[in-house]
Write a protein that holds these residues in place. Structure first.
Motif, PDB file in Angstrom:
ATOM      1  N   UNK A   1      26.881  78.346  41.984  1.00  0.00           N
ATOM      2  CA  UNK A   1      26.438  77.558  43.133  1.00  0.00           C
ATOM      3  C   UNK A   1      25.121  76.886  42.778  1.00  0.00           C
ATOM      4  N   UNK A   2      24.769  75.867  43.550  1.00  0.00           N
ATOM      5  CA  UNK A   2      23.462  75.216  43.414  1.00  0.00           C
ATOM      6  C   UNK A   2      22.849  75.088  44.804  1.00  0.00           C
ATOM      7  N   UNK A   3      21.534  75.275  44.870  1.00  0.00           N
ATOM      8  CA  UNK A   3      20.801  75.108  46.120  1.00  0.00           C
ATOM      9  C   UNK A   3      19.630  74.164  45.892  1.00  0.00           C
TER      10      UNK A   3
ATOM     11  N   UNK B   1       8.727  78.965  51.747  1.00  0.00           N
ATOM     12  CA  UNK B   1       9.833  78.100  52.162  1.00  0.00           C
ATOM     13  C   UNK B   1      11.167  78.780  51.843  1.00  0.00           C
ATOM     14  N   UNK B   2      12.058  78.831  52.815  1.00  0.00           N
ATOM     15  CA  UNK B   2      13.362  79.473  52.622  1.00  0.00           C
ATOM     16  C   UNK B   2      14.430  78.414  52.335  1.00  0.00           C
ATOM     17  N   UNK B   3      15.264  78.698  51.350  1.00  0.00           N
ATOM     18  CA  UNK B   3      16.364  77.782  51.056  1.00  0.00           C
ATOM     19  C   UNK B   3      17.498  78.006  52.054  1.00  0.00           C
ATOM     20  N   UNK B   4      18.140  76.924  52.496  1.00  0.00           N
ATOM     21  CA  UNK B   4      19.313  77.083  53.355  1.00  0.00           C
ATOM     22  C   UNK B   4      20.586  76.848  52.538  1.00  0.00           C
ATOM     23  N   UNK B   5      20.477  77.086  51.221  1.00  0.00           N
ATOM     24  CA  UNK B   5      21.615  76.927  50.326  1.00  0.00           C
ATOM     25  C   UNK B   5      22.588  78.093  50.434  1.00  0.00           C
TER      26      UNK B   5
ATOM     27  N   UNK C   1      21.919  86.381  43.496  1.00  0.00           N
ATOM     28  CA  UNK C   1      21.397  85.507  44.557  1.00  0.00           C
ATOM     29  C   UNK C   1      22.516  84.683  45.196  1.00  0.00           C
ATOM     30  N   UNK C   2      23.445  84.236  44.354  1.00  0.00           N
ATOM     31  CA  UNK C   2      24.560  83.426  44.859  1.00  0.00           C
ATOM     32  C   UNK C   2      25.328  84.201  45.925  1.00  0.00           C
TER      33      UNK C   2
ATOM     34  N   UNK D   1      17.037  69.158  40.651  1.00  0.00           N
ATOM     35  CA  UNK D   1      17.253  67.996  41.527  1.00  0.00           C
ATOM     36  C   UNK D   1      17.645  68.457  42.932  1.00  0.00           C
ATOM     37  N   UNK D   2      17.744  67.503  43.838  1.00  0.00           N
ATOM     38  CA  UNK D   2      18.055  67.837  45.228  1.00  0.00           C
ATOM     39  C   UNK D   2      19.569  67.961  45.428  1.00  0.00           C
ATOM     40  N   UNK D   3      20.031  69.211  45.487  1.00  0.00           N
ATOM     41  CA  UNK D   3      21.466  69.467  45.616  1.00  0.00           C
ATOM     42  C   UNK D   3      21.966  69.264  47.047  1.00  0.00           C
ATOM     43  N   UNK D   4      21.046  69.039  47.974  1.00  0.00           N
ATOM     44  CA  UNK D   4      21.449  68.790  49.363  1.00  0.00           C
ATOM     45  C   UNK D   4      21.716  67.314  49.621  1.00  0.00           C
TER      46      UNK D   4
END
Length: 202
Positions: A53-55, A63-67, A111-112, A166-169
């Motif tokens: 996966x990528x986040x 800062x919390x990731x929402x990935x 983590x994934x 990079x920005x995966x979102x």
């Protein structure tokens, strides 16, 4: 006492020929429910998938990731890169990861797994941490995809630092992002096969 196998260092790996990665012609971007169901049909024919996966990276303290924002699944022939912002696409991705009887092989998946449980609301089944397999076979604790490709294929796996951070979102992924994401999963399924796991060897 188990035998300790050496692993090549960064300098030795840099001298190896390149691992042949999947090109864009063998990578499918999945961003709609219809595309997700089509991918599900193809993936259902394989006994194992390379998985990652990528986040979107976080840069601020606290800062919390929402990935994850991206899910990659690969067979030996083709990889699918799922964008998880569309509800139906997210639902099918969850179904695939919750499917029993299919190994989902990858590297550094702790983590994934946690992020998937949080984001997709499912407990992934059949997750196979390839680092664990190498450790059981006498290699150092953390092999990683680069070390695994060097040991098994005597080749160098290319990973772009620019793509990694990079920005995966992003709603629109670049070709470089697609190639990076797909090949992490593709390398994992190639390693799974080379380890003899398809034939049930320990």
């Amino acid at each position: 006492m188990s035998t300790q196998h050496p692993t090549p260092d960064k300098d030795a790996i840099a001298l190896l020929p390149e691992f042949e990665r999947l090109g864009l012609d063998r990578i499918t971007l999945v961003c709609t429910g219809a595309q997700a169901r089509q991918a599900q049909e193809h993936l259902g024919k394989a006994q194992a998938w390379g998985f990652d996966t990528e986040s979107k990276p976080t840069f601020k303290v606290g800062e919390q990731s929402d990935g994850p924002h991206i899910l990659q699944l690969s067979t030996l022939e083709r990889a699918w890169v799922f964008q998880l912002h569309e509800p139906e696409c997210r639902r099918v991705a969850g179904e695939l990861l919750a499917l029993g009887g299919v190994a989902k092989a990858g590297f550094g998946l702790g983590d994934d797994r946690k992020r998937i449980v949080h984001k997709l609301g499912i407990e992934p089944q059949g997750i196979l941490e390839l680092n664990t397999v190498f450790r059981e076979r006498g290699y150092r604790k953390d092999m990683g995809v680069k070390g695994a490709v060097a040991v098994l294929f005597n080749q160098r796996f290319i990973k772009s630092k620019k793509a990694a951070t990079s920005n995966w979102a992003n709603a629109r992924l670049s070709d470089a992002q697609l190639v990076y994401a797909a090949n992490d999963a593709y390398a994992a399924i190639r390693v799974w096969q080379a380890l003899g796991l398809s034939s049930g060897q320990p």
